[in-house]
Design a protein around this motif. Sequence first.
Motif, PDB file in Angstrom:
ATOM      1  N   HIS A 161      -2.097   9.259   1.536  1.00 46.48           N
ATOM      2  CA  HIS A 161      -3.350   8.347   2.305  1.00 46.48           C
ATOM      3  C   HIS A 161      -3.972   7.342   1.787  1.00 46.48           C
ATOM      4  CE1 HIS A 161      -5.838   6.136   5.417  1.00 46.48           C
ATOM      5  NE2 HIS A 161      -6.602   6.425   4.743  1.00 46.48           N
ATOM      6  N   CYS A 162      -3.851   6.321   1.447  1.00 47.31           N
ATOM      7  CA  CYS A 162      -4.243   5.639   0.274  1.00 47.31           C
ATOM      8  C   CYS A 162      -5.573   4.200   1.406  1.00 47.31           C
ATOM      9  CB  CYS A 162      -3.703   3.937  -0.320  1.00 47.31           C
ATOM     10  SG  CYS A 162      -2.553   5.184  -0.479  1.00 47.31           S
ATOM     11  N   SER A 163      -6.499   4.417   0.379  1.00 49.00           N
ATOM     12  CA  SER A 163      -7.639   3.256   0.928  1.00 49.00           C
ATOM     13  C   SER A 163      -8.417   2.616   0.410  1.00 49.00           C
ATOM     14  CB  SER A 163      -8.611   4.157   1.863  1.00 49.00           C
ATOM     15  OG  SER A 163      -7.895   5.537   3.218  1.00 49.00           O
ATOM     16  N   THR A 164      -9.285   1.731   0.800  1.00 50.24           N
ATOM     17  CA  THR A 164     -10.156   0.627   0.145  1.00 50.24           C
ATOM     18  C   THR A 164     -10.785  -0.439   0.303  1.00 50.24           C
ATOM     19  OG1 THR A 164      -9.395  -1.435  -0.842  1.00 50.24           O
ATOM     20  CG2 THR A 164      -8.710  -1.721   1.243  1.00 50.24           C
ATOM     21  N   ASP A 165     -11.994  -0.422  -0.215  1.00 50.62           N
ATOM     22  CA  ASP A 165     -13.032  -0.837   0.016  1.00 50.62           C
ATOM     23  C   ASP A 165     -13.403  -1.973  -0.861  1.00 50.62           C
ATOM     24  OD1 ASP A 165     -15.466  -0.936   0.826  1.00 50.62           O
ATOM     25  OD2 ASP A 165     -16.827   0.127   0.353  1.00 50.62           O
ATOM     26  N   GLY A 166     -13.616  -2.959  -1.132  1.00 48.54           N
ATOM     27  CA  GLY A 166     -13.285  -3.798  -2.368  1.00 48.54           C
ATOM     28  C   GLY A 166     -12.359  -4.310  -3.460  1.00 48.54           C
ATOM     29  N   ASN A 167     -12.794  -3.397  -3.984  1.00 50.92           N
ATOM     30  CA  ASN A 167     -12.555  -3.537  -5.450  1.00 50.92           C
ATOM     31  C   ASN A 167     -12.200  -2.273  -5.615  1.00 50.92           C
ATOM     32  OD1 ASN A 167     -11.725  -6.200  -6.115  1.00 50.92           O
ATOM     33  ND2 ASN A 167     -13.790  -6.757  -7.589  1.00 50.92           N
ATOM     34  N   VAL A 168     -13.170  -1.597  -4.688  1.00 52.08           N
ATOM     35  CA  VAL A 168     -11.895   0.079  -5.016  1.00 52.08           C
ATOM     36  C   VAL A 168     -11.600   0.452  -4.355  1.00 52.08           C
ATOM     37  CG1 VAL A 168     -13.663   1.965  -4.891  1.00 52.08           C
ATOM     38  CG2 VAL A 168     -15.094   0.445  -5.886  1.00 52.08           C
ATOM     39  N   VAL A 169     -10.914   1.313  -4.625  1.00 49.89           N
ATOM     40  CA  VAL A 169      -9.096   1.787  -3.872  1.00 49.89           C
ATOM     41  C   VAL A 169      -9.031   3.237  -3.891  1.00 49.89           C
ATOM     42  CG1 VAL A 169      -8.290  -0.824  -3.795  1.00 49.89           C
ATOM     43  CG2 VAL A 169      -7.663   0.942  -5.969  1.00 49.89           C
ATOM     44  N   TRP A 170      -8.628   4.368  -3.390  1.00 48.30           N
ATOM     45  CA  TRP A 170      -8.284   5.485  -3.508  1.00 48.30           C
ATOM     46  C   TRP A 170      -7.000   5.659  -2.521  1.00 48.30           C
ATOM     47  CZ3 TRP A 170     -12.137   3.451  -1.154  1.00 48.30           C
ATOM     48  CH2 TRP A 170     -12.944   3.516   0.192  1.00 48.30           C
ATOM     49  N   GLU A 171      -6.663   7.221  -3.502  1.00 48.09           N
ATOM     50  CA  GLU A 171      -4.940   7.535  -2.967  1.00 48.09           C
ATOM     51  C   GLU A 171      -5.796   9.122  -3.352  1.00 48.09           C
ATOM     52  OE1 GLU A 171      -0.662   7.780  -3.992  1.00 48.09           O
ATOM     53  OE2 GLU A 171      -2.817   7.191  -5.971  1.00 48.09           O
ATOM     54  N   GLN A 172      -5.130  10.072  -2.297  1.00 46.07           N
ATOM     55  CA  GLN A 172      -4.824  11.575  -2.311  1.00 46.07           C
ATOM     56  C   GLN A 172      -2.787  11.604  -1.817  1.00 46.07           C
ATOM     57  OE1 GLN A 172      -4.225  13.737   0.324  1.00 46.07           O
ATOM     58  NE2 GLN A 172      -4.097  11.848   1.962  1.00 46.07           N
TER      59      GLN A 172
ATOM     60  N   ALA B 166      -9.009   4.485  -8.116  1.00 46.02           N
ATOM     61  CA  ALA B 166      -9.137   3.709  -9.066  1.00 46.02           C
ATOM     62  C   ALA B 166     -10.287   1.879  -8.793  1.00 46.02           C
ATOM     63  CB  ALA B 166      -8.110   2.791  -8.937  1.00 46.02           C
ATOM     64  N   GLU B 167      -9.629   1.089 -10.087  1.00 44.72           N
ATOM     65  CA  GLU B 167     -10.213  -0.052  -9.217  1.00 44.72           C
ATOM     66  C   GLU B 167      -9.653  -1.355  -9.769  1.00 44.72           C
ATOM     67  OE1 GLU B 167     -14.462  -1.829 -10.760  1.00 44.72           O
ATOM     68  OE2 GLU B 167     -13.563  -1.598 -12.310  1.00 44.72           O
ATOM     69  N   ARG B 168      -9.218  -2.754  -9.417  1.00 42.42           N
ATOM     70  CA  ARG B 168      -8.551  -3.405  -8.932  1.00 42.42           C
ATOM     71  C   ARG B 168      -9.346  -4.630 -10.046  1.00 42.42           C
ATOM     72  NH1 ARG B 168      -6.160  -4.772  -3.719  1.00 42.42           N
ATOM     73  NH2 ARG B 168      -7.363  -3.948  -1.912  1.00 42.42           N
ATOM     74  N   GLU B 169      -7.976  -5.292 -11.489  1.00 42.08           N
ATOM     75  CA  GLU B 169      -8.083  -4.951 -12.419  1.00 42.08           C
ATOM     76  C   GLU B 169      -6.654  -6.627 -12.167  1.00 42.08           C
ATOM     77  OE1 GLU B 169      -7.899  -3.595 -16.110  1.00 42.08           O
ATOM     78  OE2 GLU B 169     -10.241  -2.733 -15.265  1.00 42.08           O
ATOM     79  N   ALA B 170      -6.889  -7.592 -11.568  1.00 42.35           N
ATOM     80  CA  ALA B 170      -6.084  -8.603 -11.578  1.00 42.35           C
ATOM     81  C   ALA B 170      -5.224  -7.796 -10.427  1.00 42.35           C
ATOM     82  CB  ALA B 170      -6.016  -9.498 -12.902  1.00 42.35           C
ATOM     83  N   SER B 171      -4.296  -8.435 -10.813  1.00 40.09           N
ATOM     84  CA  SER B 171      -2.377  -7.438  -9.521  1.00 40.09           C
ATOM     85  C   SER B 171      -2.785  -6.228 -10.244  1.00 40.09           C
ATOM     86  CB  SER B 171      -1.640  -8.211 -10.138  1.00 40.09           C
ATOM     87  OG  SER B 171      -1.098  -8.030 -11.158  1.00 40.09           O
ATOM     88  N   ASP B 172      -2.782  -5.455 -11.421  1.00 40.11           N
ATOM     89  CA  ASP B 172      -3.153  -4.173 -11.357  1.00 40.11           C
ATOM     90  C   ASP B 172      -4.219  -3.256 -10.826  1.00 40.11           C
ATOM     91  OD1 ASP B 172      -0.261  -4.338 -13.129  1.00 40.11           O
ATOM     92  OD2 ASP B 172      -1.915  -5.178 -14.692  1.00 40.11           O
ATOM     93  N   LEU B 173      -4.240  -2.258 -11.554  1.00 42.59           N
ATOM     94  CA  LEU B 173      -5.194  -0.486 -10.646  1.00 42.59           C
ATOM     95  C   LEU B 173      -5.782   0.007 -12.309  1.00 42.59           C
ATOM     96  CD1 LEU B 173      -3.867   0.231  -7.461  1.00 42.59           C
ATOM     97  CD2 LEU B 173      -5.561  -1.614  -8.160  1.00 42.59           C
TER      98      LEU B 173
END
Length: 205
Positions: free
Chosen positions: A148-159, A184-191
């Motif tokens: 499962h992947c989730s996101t909250d603004g620029n912060v994203v997480w995966e289990q 992880a954190e978004r950096e442009a198009s990368d994590l």
Amino acid sequence: MAATKGGAYLCLKERKEGTAYSFPGSTATRASNKLWRRLKPDCSERTVSPRAAQSALRSSPDVAQSSANLIAPFQEATMNISQAFADLNSRFVELVNGHDAHRWAALFSDDAVLVPAGQPSVIGRKGIEEWAEVATKIWNHLEIQQGHCSTDGNVVWEQGTWTGNINLPDDKTMDISGNFLLVAEREASDLRIKAHTWNVNWTPQ
């Protein structure tokens, strides 16, 4: 918009003569109110049951399109995050299996935290690279199963889960597996990985 007797419903009153509809408070959003007034502009006053109201709203092409327009950005965001993690996981696995500690550590942010199973936490990309210089050498093979992947603004997480094969000190190898959590954190198009931890389920030999 006014509450009806008992406060169980919200009443929508049209500017036109004799139009009043009641909806459950939890579903009387501005969007649905506007859509209902467009669908039923000339009806006489009455109270609509929650089920009837929802059924009528769902059956309208206007509502269906509006719902699709509301849902689409969330679906797109979820798909984008899922693909971003798929790309990150693929790169992660490639570098571990290639024993490339330097480029593997570059997947992490400068202030990242690594919490290896059964070991002390490692803080910062430099420390993570030093840890990886030893750790990556024991790996023969790693695979990651994205969960499962989730996101909250620029912060994203995966289990998810992982499986692998490692070298043992006695020249034997062992199959192992486990679960992981990655933030992880978004950096442009990368994590860029901010925090990573996992457990190990030892497979009987």
